[in-house]
Motif scaffolding. Structure first.
Motif, PDB file in Angstrom:
ATOM      1  N   VAL A  69     -39.899  27.518  38.776  1.00 39.11           N
ATOM      2  CA  VAL A  69     -38.812  28.403  39.191  1.00 39.11           C
ATOM      3  C   VAL A  69     -38.214  27.956  40.521  1.00 39.11           C
ATOM      4  CG1 VAL A  69     -38.215  30.790  39.776  1.00 39.11           C
ATOM      5  CG2 VAL A  69     -39.896  30.331  37.979  1.00 39.11           C
ATOM      6  N   TRP A  70     -39.076  27.626  41.491  1.00 41.01           N
ATOM      7  CA  TRP A  70     -38.636  27.222  42.823  1.00 41.01           C
ATOM      8  C   TRP A  70     -39.023  25.765  43.072  1.00 41.01           C
ATOM      9  CZ3 TRP A  70     -41.315  31.982  42.245  1.00 41.01           C
ATOM     10  CH2 TRP A  70     -40.503  33.101  42.345  1.00 41.01           C
ATOM     11  N   THR A  71     -38.222  25.080  43.867  1.00 47.13           N
ATOM     12  CA  THR A  71     -38.465  23.655  44.094  1.00 47.13           C
ATOM     13  C   THR A  71     -39.451  23.387  45.224  1.00 47.13           C
ATOM     14  OG1 THR A  71     -36.549  23.551  45.561  1.00 47.13           O
ATOM     15  CG2 THR A  71     -36.197  22.984  43.253  1.00 47.13           C
ATOM     16  N   HIS A  72     -39.619  24.314  46.135  1.00 43.36           N
ATOM     17  CA  HIS A  72     -40.482  24.101  47.294  1.00 43.36           C
ATOM     18  C   HIS A  72     -41.747  24.945  47.149  1.00 43.36           C
ATOM     19  CE1 HIS A  72     -41.368  23.157  51.522  1.00 43.36           C
ATOM     20  NE2 HIS A  72     -41.815  24.387  51.586  1.00 43.36           N
ATOM     21  N   GLN A 102     -36.124  35.626  50.037  1.00 41.67           N
ATOM     22  CA  GLN A 102     -34.807  35.307  50.605  1.00 41.67           C
ATOM     23  C   GLN A 102     -34.578  33.809  50.455  1.00 41.67           C
ATOM     24  OE1 GLN A 102     -35.000  36.482  54.697  1.00 41.67           O
ATOM     25  NE2 GLN A 102     -34.720  38.655  54.259  1.00 41.67           N
ATOM     26  N   PRO A 103     -33.331  33.379  50.281  1.00 43.12           N
ATOM     27  CA  PRO A 103     -33.048  31.940  50.181  1.00 43.12           C
ATOM     28  C   PRO A 103     -33.464  31.208  51.455  1.00 43.12           C
ATOM     29  CG  PRO A 103     -31.150  33.234  49.494  1.00 43.12           C
ATOM     30  CD  PRO A 103     -32.135  34.187  50.076  1.00 43.12           C
ATOM     31  N   GLN A 104     -34.080  30.050  51.288  1.00 45.07           N
ATOM     32  CA  GLN A 104     -34.479  29.158  52.375  1.00 45.07           C
ATOM     33  C   GLN A 104     -35.487  29.771  53.349  1.00 45.07           C
ATOM     34  OE1 GLN A 104     -33.689  25.952  52.199  1.00 45.07           O
ATOM     35  NE2 GLN A 104     -32.636  26.540  50.313  1.00 45.07           N
ATOM     36  N   VAL A 105     -36.232  30.786  52.909  1.00 44.39           N
ATOM     37  CA  VAL A 105     -37.283  31.393  53.735  1.00 44.39           C
ATOM     38  C   VAL A 105     -38.597  31.259  52.964  1.00 44.39           C
ATOM     39  CG1 VAL A 105     -38.127  33.521  54.794  1.00 44.39           C
ATOM     40  CG2 VAL A 105     -35.676  33.009  54.799  1.00 44.39           C
ATOM     41  N   GLU A 106     -39.635  30.765  53.675  1.00 46.50           N
ATOM     42  CA  GLU A 106     -40.937  30.567  53.034  1.00 46.50           C
ATOM     43  C   GLU A 106     -41.672  31.897  52.899  1.00 46.50           C
ATOM     44  OE1 GLU A 106     -39.965  28.579  55.567  1.00 46.50           O
ATOM     45  OE2 GLU A 106     -39.681  26.711  54.460  1.00 46.50           O
ATOM     46  N   ALA A 107     -42.284  32.087  51.758  1.00 47.71           N
ATOM     47  CA  ALA A 107     -43.184  33.217  51.531  1.00 47.71           C
ATOM     48  C   ALA A 107     -44.588  32.643  51.397  1.00 47.71           C
ATOM     49  CB  ALA A 107     -42.786  33.972  50.271  1.00 47.71           C
ATOM     50  N   LEU A 108     -45.544  33.231  52.095  1.00 45.05           N
ATOM     51  CA  LEU A 108     -46.923  32.758  52.069  1.00 45.05           C
ATOM     52  C   LEU A 108     -47.767  33.705  51.227  1.00 45.05           C
ATOM     53  CD1 LEU A 108     -47.205  31.907  55.848  1.00 45.05           C
ATOM     54  CD2 LEU A 108     -46.739  30.341  53.970  1.00 45.05           C
ATOM     55  N   PHE A 109     -48.609  33.123  50.362  1.00 43.21           N
ATOM     56  CA  PHE A 109     -49.422  33.918  49.450  1.00 43.21           C
ATOM     57  C   PHE A 109     -50.894  33.582  49.622  1.00 43.21           C
ATOM     58  CE2 PHE A 109     -45.249  33.667  47.574  1.00 43.21           C
ATOM     59  CZ  PHE A 109     -45.020  34.963  47.160  1.00 43.21           C
TER      60      PHE A 109
END
Length: 117
Positions: A69-72, A102-109
């Motif tokens: 889904v996401w590239t990063h 949010q676009p271009q914001v990292e989410a940490l899991f």
């Protein structure tokens, strides 16, 4: 790709676990702590490796799906480096995914495996 195919032995063991029975040919002692090995102990022992293995399989599966889904998507990103002088172990999380909230914001899991029994 998601490892849904089971060998006959894995299928047999899976049925035994589903019905709360010890799988046949279960070793008598835990390889991590040396105590008597039961199904409950194998699923709960922090030294024997099954808890960590389950955690890593879940992390890898979520990371693989997220990368579709996401590239990063980064596995085990370092949030804070270890400081040997002060005895700080540092901080690593399980996944970093850019663009989830949010676009271009990292989410940490941080993935946690809990015992629901």
């Amino acid at each position: 790709n998601y490892h849904f195919d089971l060998s006959p032995l894995q299928f047999r063991d899976g049925l035994a676990i589903r019905y709360l029975q010890d799988p046949p040919c279960l070793p008598s002692r835990c390889d991590g702590c040396g105590t008597a090995l039961t199904l409950k102990h194998a699923l709960d022992c922090k030294k024997g490796g099954l808890v960590i293995q389950r955690h890593n399989e879940i992390r890898d599966c979520i990371g693989e799906i997220a990368s579709q889904v996401w590239t990063h998507v980064i596995k085990e990103p370092v949030v804070r480096e270890a400081d040997v002088k002060n005895g700080d172990d540092g901080l690593r999380l399980d996944l970093e995914i850019r663009g989830v909230w949010q676009p271009q914001v990292e989410a940490l899991f941080d993935i946690k495996v809990i015992d629901t029994a």
